[in-house]
Design a protein around this motif. Structure first.
Motif, PDB file in Angstrom:
ATOM      1  N   LEU A  82      16.728 -42.291  42.459  1.00 46.89           N
ATOM      2  CA  LEU A  82      15.534 -41.515  42.160  1.00 46.89           C
ATOM      3  C   LEU A  82      15.146 -41.770  40.712  1.00 46.89           C
ATOM      4  CD1 LEU A  82      13.467 -39.329  42.981  1.00 46.89           C
ATOM      5  CD2 LEU A  82      15.107 -37.632  42.123  1.00 46.89           C
ATOM      6  N   ARG A  83      13.927 -42.213  40.510  1.00 47.24           N
ATOM      7  CA  ARG A  83      13.431 -42.451  39.155  1.00 47.24           C
ATOM      8  C   ARG A  83      12.393 -41.396  38.808  1.00 47.24           C
ATOM      9  NH1 ARG A  83      12.897 -49.066  38.754  1.00 47.24           N
ATOM     10  NH2 ARG A  83      15.076 -49.443  39.343  1.00 47.24           N
ATOM     11  N   VAL A  84      12.517 -40.884  37.609  1.00 45.24           N
ATOM     12  CA  VAL A  84      11.575 -39.904  37.090  1.00 45.24           C
ATOM     13  C   VAL A  84      11.432 -40.163  35.596  1.00 45.24           C
ATOM     14  CG1 VAL A  84      13.369 -38.155  36.715  1.00 45.24           C
ATOM     15  CG2 VAL A  84      11.006 -37.439  36.986  1.00 45.24           C
ATOM     16  N   MET A  85      10.199 -40.061  35.097  1.00 43.12           N
ATOM     17  CA  MET A  85      10.026 -40.168  33.658  1.00 43.12           C
ATOM     18  C   MET A  85      10.748 -38.977  33.029  1.00 43.12           C
ATOM     19  SD  MET A  85       6.518 -40.568  31.520  1.00 43.12           S
ATOM     20  CE  MET A  85       6.330 -38.904  30.938  1.00 43.12           C
ATOM     21  N   THR A  86      11.352 -39.166  31.890  1.00 48.08           N
ATOM     22  CA  THR A  86      12.136 -38.116  31.262  1.00 48.08           C
ATOM     23  C   THR A  86      11.325 -36.820  31.182  1.00 48.08           C
ATOM     24  OG1 THR A  86      13.310 -39.750  29.951  1.00 48.08           O
ATOM     25  CG2 THR A  86      13.453 -37.482  29.212  1.00 48.08           C
ATOM     26  N   PRO A  87      11.835 -35.756  31.787  1.00 48.95           N
ATOM     27  CA  PRO A  87      11.100 -34.485  31.800  1.00 48.95           C
ATOM     28  C   PRO A  87      11.037 -33.837  30.421  1.00 48.95           C
ATOM     29  CG  PRO A  87      12.863 -34.495  33.442  1.00 48.95           C
ATOM     30  CD  PRO A  87      13.051 -35.699  32.584  1.00 48.95           C
ATOM     31  N   THR A  88       9.924 -33.180  30.146  1.00 50.94           N
ATOM     32  CA  THR A  88       9.795 -32.430  28.898  1.00 50.94           C
ATOM     33  C   THR A  88      10.152 -30.962  29.105  1.00 50.94           C
ATOM     34  OG1 THR A  88       7.457 -32.052  29.359  1.00 50.94           O
ATOM     35  CG2 THR A  88       8.010 -33.938  27.971  1.00 50.94           C
ATOM     36  N   ASP A  89      10.119 -30.481  30.344  1.00 51.70           N
ATOM     37  CA  ASP A  89      10.473 -29.088  30.647  1.00 51.70           C
ATOM     38  C   ASP A  89      11.972 -28.967  30.887  1.00 51.70           C
ATOM     39  OD1 ASP A  89       7.934 -28.102  30.486  1.00 51.70           O
ATOM     40  OD2 ASP A  89       7.568 -28.058  32.642  1.00 51.70           O
ATOM     41  N   ARG A  90      12.598 -27.998  30.261  1.00 49.24           N
ATOM     42  CA  ARG A  90      14.045 -27.794  30.403  1.00 49.24           C
ATOM     43  C   ARG A  90      14.485 -27.574  31.846  1.00 49.24           C
ATOM     44  NH1 ARG A  90      16.378 -24.801  25.974  1.00 49.24           N
ATOM     45  NH2 ARG A  90      16.929 -26.868  25.322  1.00 49.24           N
ATOM     46  N   PRO A  91      13.746 -26.805  32.689  1.00 46.33           N
ATOM     47  CA  PRO A  91      14.229 -26.616  34.068  1.00 46.33           C
ATOM     48  C   PRO A  91      14.423 -27.924  34.830  1.00 46.33           C
ATOM     49  CG  PRO A  91      12.485 -25.052  33.585  1.00 46.33           C
ATOM     50  CD  PRO A  91      12.561 -26.020  32.426  1.00 46.33           C
ATOM     51  N   PHE A  92      13.636 -28.935  34.536  1.00 48.51           N
ATOM     52  CA  PHE A  92      13.786 -30.210  35.232  1.00 48.51           C
ATOM     53  C   PHE A  92      15.012 -30.958  34.741  1.00 48.51           C
ATOM     54  CE2 PHE A  92       9.213 -29.449  35.617  1.00 48.51           C
ATOM     55  CZ  PHE A  92       9.118 -29.473  36.999  1.00 48.51           C
ATOM     56  N   ALA A  93      15.332 -30.815  33.484  1.00 50.44           N
ATOM     57  CA  ALA A  93      16.489 -31.519  32.924  1.00 50.44           C
ATOM     58  C   ALA A  93      17.797 -30.999  33.497  1.00 50.44           C
ATOM     59  CB  ALA A  93      16.483 -31.391  31.406  1.00 50.44           C
ATOM     60  N   THR A  94      17.801 -29.749  33.992  1.00 50.07           N
ATOM     61  CA  THR A  94      19.032 -29.167  34.524  1.00 50.07           C
ATOM     62  C   THR A  94      19.006 -28.998  36.032  1.00 50.07           C
ATOM     63  OG1 THR A  94      18.173 -26.936  34.177  1.00 50.07           O
ATOM     64  CG2 THR A  94      19.448 -27.909  32.372  1.00 50.07           C
ATOM     65  N   LEU A  95      18.027 -29.567  36.716  1.00 49.69           N
ATOM     66  CA  LEU A  95      17.897 -29.428  38.163  1.00 49.69           C
ATOM     67  C   LEU A  95      19.064 -30.101  38.877  1.00 49.69           C
ATOM     68  CD1 LEU A  95      15.827 -28.314  40.194  1.00 49.69           C
ATOM     69  CD2 LEU A  95      14.860 -30.588  40.310  1.00 49.69           C
ATOM     70  N   ASP A  96      19.678 -29.376  39.807  1.00 46.69           N
ATOM     71  CA  ASP A  96      20.814 -29.906  40.569  1.00 46.69           C
ATOM     72  C   ASP A  96      20.288 -30.655  41.790  1.00 46.69           C
ATOM     73  OD1 ASP A  96      23.238 -30.460  41.769  1.00 46.69           O
ATOM     74  OD2 ASP A  96      23.507 -28.425  42.523  1.00 46.69           O
ATOM     75  N   LEU A  97      20.538 -31.945  41.847  1.00 49.17           N
ATOM     76  CA  LEU A  97      20.089 -32.770  42.966  1.00 49.17           C
ATOM     77  C   LEU A  97      21.268 -33.256  43.797  1.00 49.17           C
ATOM     78  CD1 LEU A  97      17.316 -34.847  41.214  1.00 49.17           C
ATOM     79  CD2 LEU A  97      17.057 -32.872  42.698  1.00 49.17           C
ATOM     80  N   SER A  98      22.229 -32.390  43.980  1.00 55.22           N
ATOM     81  CA  SER A  98      23.395 -32.759  44.778  1.00 55.22           C
ATOM     82  C   SER A  98      22.994 -32.965  46.231  1.00 55.22           C
ATOM     83  CB  SER A  98      24.447 -31.658  44.717  1.00 55.22           C
ATOM     84  OG  SER A  98      24.816 -31.411  43.393  1.00 55.22           O
ATOM     85  N   THR A  99      23.522 -34.008  46.818  1.00 54.81           N
ATOM     86  CA  THR A  99      23.320 -34.230  48.245  1.00 54.81           C
ATOM     87  C   THR A  99      24.662 -34.090  48.935  1.00 54.81           C
ATOM     88  OG1 THR A  99      23.591 -36.606  47.968  1.00 54.81           O
ATOM     89  CG2 THR A  99      21.349 -35.773  47.886  1.00 54.81           C
ATOM     90  N   LYS A 100      24.627 -33.704  50.191  1.00 48.26           N
ATOM     91  CA  LYS A 100      25.860 -33.398  50.916  1.00 48.26           C
ATOM     92  C   LYS A 100      26.770 -34.611  51.100  1.00 48.26           C
ATOM     93  CE  LYS A 100      23.524 -29.828  53.484  1.00 48.26           C
ATOM     94  NZ  LYS A 100      22.180 -30.071  53.820  1.00 48.26           N
ATOM     95  N   ASP A 101      26.221 -35.675  51.657  1.00 48.51           N
ATOM     96  CA  ASP A 101      27.074 -36.785  52.051  1.00 48.51           C
ATOM     97  C   ASP A 101      26.568 -38.117  51.525  1.00 48.51           C
ATOM     98  OD1 ASP A 101      25.480 -35.620  54.690  1.00 48.51           O
ATOM     99  OD2 ASP A 101      25.017 -37.684  54.212  1.00 48.51           O
ATOM    100  N   LYS A 102      25.874 -38.113  50.436  1.00 50.79           N
ATOM    101  CA  LYS A 102      25.262 -39.344  49.984  1.00 50.79           C
ATOM    102  C   LYS A 102      25.301 -39.428  48.467  1.00 50.79           C
ATOM    103  CE  LYS A 102      21.127 -41.094  51.259  1.00 50.79           C
ATOM    104  NZ  LYS A 102      19.762 -41.194  51.502  1.00 50.79           N
ATOM    105  N   LYS A 103      25.507 -40.619  47.989  1.00 50.39           N
ATOM    106  CA  LYS A 103      25.492 -40.836  46.556  1.00 50.39           C
ATOM    107  C   LYS A 103      24.063 -41.122  46.127  1.00 50.39           C
ATOM    108  CE  LYS A 103      27.396 -43.291  42.797  1.00 50.39           C
ATOM    109  NZ  LYS A 103      28.089 -44.350  42.238  1.00 50.39           N
ATOM    110  N   LEU A 104      23.595 -40.384  45.141  1.00 49.54           N
ATOM    111  CA  LEU A 104      22.240 -40.550  44.630  1.00 49.54           C
ATOM    112  C   LEU A 104      22.312 -40.794  43.135  1.00 49.54           C
ATOM    113  CD1 LEU A 104      19.124 -40.309  45.102  1.00 49.54           C
ATOM    114  CD2 LEU A 104      19.382 -37.904  44.467  1.00 49.54           C
ATOM    115  N   THR A 105      21.690 -41.856  42.688  1.00 49.61           N
ATOM    116  CA  THR A 105      21.594 -42.139  41.266  1.00 49.61           C
ATOM    117  C   THR A 105      20.248 -41.627  40.783  1.00 49.61           C
ATOM    118  OG1 THR A 105      22.918 -44.130  41.539  1.00 49.61           O
ATOM    119  CG2 THR A 105      21.595 -43.972  39.537  1.00 49.61           C
TER     120      THR A 105
END
Length: 125
Positions: A95-118
């Motif tokens: 997953l590519r995202v431009m560096t967020p300026t809002d703090r909530p986005f910087a700490t968002l948990d994007l854990s997936t159950k059974d898959k490795k996500l970069t």
């Protein structure tokens, strides 16, 4: 490997780093926009500002579609639910995202159950 791009509401220009990193394969690069009611309620956003930001997001999503990107536009209570569903639907491994300026986005948990996500936050130069 499938790369996906998440465009945030303050990153609405075609020259932003996440989009630029995938221009050569745009037809194979899914893009997602998400309107989150919970995020809108966290800060004292004026209703007119939300209308302008979400309207701009919708217009930019349409612009990217016309350029050939497969675009998903989601409205949800939160960011995680539609984002994780989209990741699963497109089998996204990076997953590519431009560096967020809002703090909530910087700490968002994007854990997936059974898959490795970069997750790659790309900086503007």
């Amino acid at each position: 490997m499938t790369i996906g791009i998440w465009v945030l509401g303050d990153q609405l220009w075609s020259q932003q780093s996440a989009l630029q990193s995938c221009l050569q394969q745009k037809q194979q690069t899914p893009v997602i926009f998400i309107e989150s009611l919970a995020h809108a309620g966290q800060l004292p956003y004026h209703l007119q500002k939300l209308v302008l930001v979400w309207g701009a997001m919708r217009h930019f999503a349409a612009e990217l579609r016309s350029l050939g990107f497969p675009v998903t536009y989601a409205q949800s209570q939160d960011f995680n639910t539609p984002l994780l569903e989209w990741i699963e639907q497109y089998q996204i491994t990076e997953l590519r995202v431009m560096t967020p300026t809002d703090r909530p986005f910087a700490t968002l948990d994007l854990s997936t159950k059974d898959k490795k996500l970069t997750v790659k936050a790309l900086y503007e130069l």
